[in-house]
Design a protein around this motif. Structure first.
Motif, PDB file in Angstrom:
ATOM      1  N   ASN A  69       0.835  -1.232   0.035  1.00 17.28           N
ATOM      2  CA  ASN A  69       0.027  -0.082   0.098  1.00 17.28           C
ATOM      3  C   ASN A  69       0.931   1.411  -0.019  1.00 17.28           C
ATOM      4  O   ASN A  69       1.498   1.577   0.970  1.00 17.28           O
ATOM      5  CB  ASN A  69      -0.743  -0.081   1.286  1.00 17.28           C
ATOM      6  CG  ASN A  69      -1.890   1.077   1.148  1.00 17.28           C
ATOM      7  OD1 ASN A  69      -1.741   2.079   0.286  1.00 17.28           O
ATOM      8  ND2 ASN A  69      -2.710   1.335   2.367  1.00 17.28           N
ATOM      9  N   ARG A  70       0.965   2.012  -1.102  1.00 17.96           N
ATOM     10  CA  ARG A  70       1.879   2.789  -1.343  1.00 17.96           C
ATOM     11  C   ARG A  70       1.315   4.464  -0.619  1.00 17.96           C
ATOM     12  O   ARG A  70       2.113   5.387  -0.469  1.00 17.96           O
ATOM     13  CB  ARG A  70       1.874   3.543  -2.758  1.00 17.96           C
ATOM     14  CG  ARG A  70       2.611   2.385  -3.606  1.00 17.96           C
ATOM     15  CD  ARG A  70       2.445   2.381  -4.954  1.00 17.96           C
ATOM     16  NE  ARG A  70       3.059   3.757  -5.628  1.00 17.96           N
ATOM     17  CZ  ARG A  70       4.326   4.066  -5.888  1.00 17.96           C
ATOM     18  NH1 ARG A  70       5.025   2.783  -6.143  1.00 17.96           N
ATOM     19  NH2 ARG A  70       4.473   4.933  -6.311  1.00 17.96           N
ATOM     20  N   TYR A  71      -0.176   4.210  -0.111  1.00 17.34           N
ATOM     21  CA  TYR A  71      -0.547   5.354   0.292  1.00 17.34           C
ATOM     22  C   TYR A  71      -0.957   5.368   1.573  1.00 17.34           C
ATOM     23  O   TYR A  71      -2.046   6.267   2.305  1.00 17.34           O
ATOM     24  CB  TYR A  71      -1.975   5.941  -0.547  1.00 17.34           C
ATOM     25  CG  TYR A  71      -1.415   5.829  -1.878  1.00 17.34           C
ATOM     26  CD1 TYR A  71      -1.010   6.699  -2.770  1.00 17.34           C
ATOM     27  CD2 TYR A  71      -1.747   4.393  -3.017  1.00 17.34           C
ATOM     28  CE1 TYR A  71      -0.436   6.414  -4.052  1.00 17.34           C
ATOM     29  CE2 TYR A  71      -1.737   4.257  -4.251  1.00 17.34           C
ATOM     30  CZ  TYR A  71      -1.105   5.370  -4.622  1.00 17.34           C
ATOM     31  OH  TYR A  71      -0.798   5.248  -6.040  1.00 17.34           O
ATOM     32  N   ASP A  80       0.150   9.045 -10.016  1.00  9.94           N
ATOM     33  CA  ASP A  80       0.858   7.929 -10.107  1.00  9.94           C
ATOM     34  C   ASP A  80       0.778   7.348 -11.552  1.00  9.94           C
ATOM     35  O   ASP A  80       1.591   7.053 -12.097  1.00  9.94           O
ATOM     36  CB  ASP A  80       1.025   7.098  -8.947  1.00  9.94           C
ATOM     37  CG  ASP A  80       1.664   7.646  -7.781  1.00  9.94           C
ATOM     38  OD1 ASP A  80       2.402   8.754  -7.790  1.00  9.94           O
ATOM     39  OD2 ASP A  80       1.657   6.948  -6.705  1.00  9.94           O
TER      40      ASP A  80
END
Length: 325
Positions: free
Chosen positions: A119-121, A141
């Motif tokens: 999970n990049r966020y 992104d």
């Protein structure tokens, strides 16, 4: 050790020691206790009403938050515009450039792939505007990834183009009538209403309305194969063979500026707008053939139109109106 205090007794004419009254300390203590309770009660009332009272700092922070939300909305609108432009470029890349250079189209799932796994966020979670910030970052992104994919594709096309300069010069890549000379782009490629029979029929070219005598230019290098009026409906018309399976046609001309067998370059003056043949008003009917099949000319104006002009023409060409021939 507390100091001993005295007072002057006028009756005895002497100083007498001040005796502390019993219970005085207790009274002072009780008075202090009542004062503290009252102060605490007042402070409690103020605290309970704090949500309704904004300090200058809170007002400033609220203004900053509102401005941040407004800026994110503007950012999303700009990203939407960028996505639309990029989608237009991607379509032309797959259906025009990569086809011309015999390169495989890039699959849609590859162009619009997201980011899996971690999970990049996560860092944006737990705030009042987490959803807004997270979605904006996701779009940014994905847009960045699409730009990278498109950039690599164009690099590949550029390398192929270096080997095919002759092909690039031959492709009919400009609008045959200059924008400043146009009255309007009257009709595009697709089903339109026939001006004479009023029936709905397929219109295989694009109609450019312009005054009689308006210059018409060759849209690519090639050889003039016809400059006559013997084809049914076209009136005075010109055909140019560009090689590589491409051919362009310019119909309803007032007169020619070339002859059959003549070699022309892109941008050469070849004739003038008229209303000959099966035509309702002065205009240029323009068609493009690829391997003897008519194709939509809208994809062939990258040589002299800005992105804004192309978008405007694309919108007008989709309108199902009445053609002029």
């Amino acid at each position: 050790m507390s100091k001993v205090k005295y007072y002057y007794d006028s009756e005895t004419l002497s100083y007498r020691k001040i005796e502390k009254k019993k219970g005085r300390k207790l009274g002072i203590f009780l008075l202090s206790l009542v004062g503290m309770l009252l102060s605490g009660f007042l402070l409690l009332l103020v605290y309970l009403n704090l949500p309704y009272v904004e300090t200058p700092k809170e007002k400033e922070l609220k203004r900053e938050l509102a401005n941040m939300e407004f800026q994110f909305e503007l950012l999303n609108k700009k990203m939407e515009q960028a996505e639309n432009v990029l989608a237009e470029v991607a379509e032309r890349d797959n259906n025009l450039y990569r086809v011309y250079f015999e390169a495989n189209p890039i699959p849609e799932e590859q162009r619009k792939a997201g980011f899996g796994g971690v999970n990049r966020y996560k860092i944006f979670e737990g705030f009042d505007n987490s959803k807004l910030i997270t979605e904006s970052n996701k779009r940014l992104d994905i847009l960045t990834r699409q730009i990278v994919v498109q950039s690599r594709s164009l690099d590949e096309i550029a390398n192929l183009a270096e080997e095919k300069e002759e092909l690039l010069a031959a492709i009919p890549a400009i609008q045959p009538v200059k924008n400043e000379d146009l009255t309007r782009m009257a009709s595009g490629y697709g089903y339109r209403t026939d001006p004479f029979t009023k029936a709905r029929k397929f219109h295989y070219g694009m109609d450019f309305t312009a005054p009689r005598g308006t210059p018409v230019y060759a849209s690519g290098d090639g050889v003039v194969t016809r400059a006559d009026n013997t084809a049914s409906g076209y009136g005075n018309h010109i055909r140019i063979d560009h090689g590589y399976g491409y051919e362009s046609l310019y119909a309803h001309l007032y007169k020619y500026n070339v002859r059959s067998g003549q070699r022309v370059k892109r941008g050469d003056l070849i004739g003038f707008v008229g209303s000959t043949g099966r035509s309702e008003a002065p205009h240029l009917h323009y068609e493009i053939f690829k391997d003897n099949e008519r194709i939509n000319p809208i994809n062939f104006y990258y040589g002299n139109l800005s992105p804004e002009e192309f978008a405007d023409m694309l919108e007008k060409s989709k309108q199902e109106n009445q053609s002029l021939d």
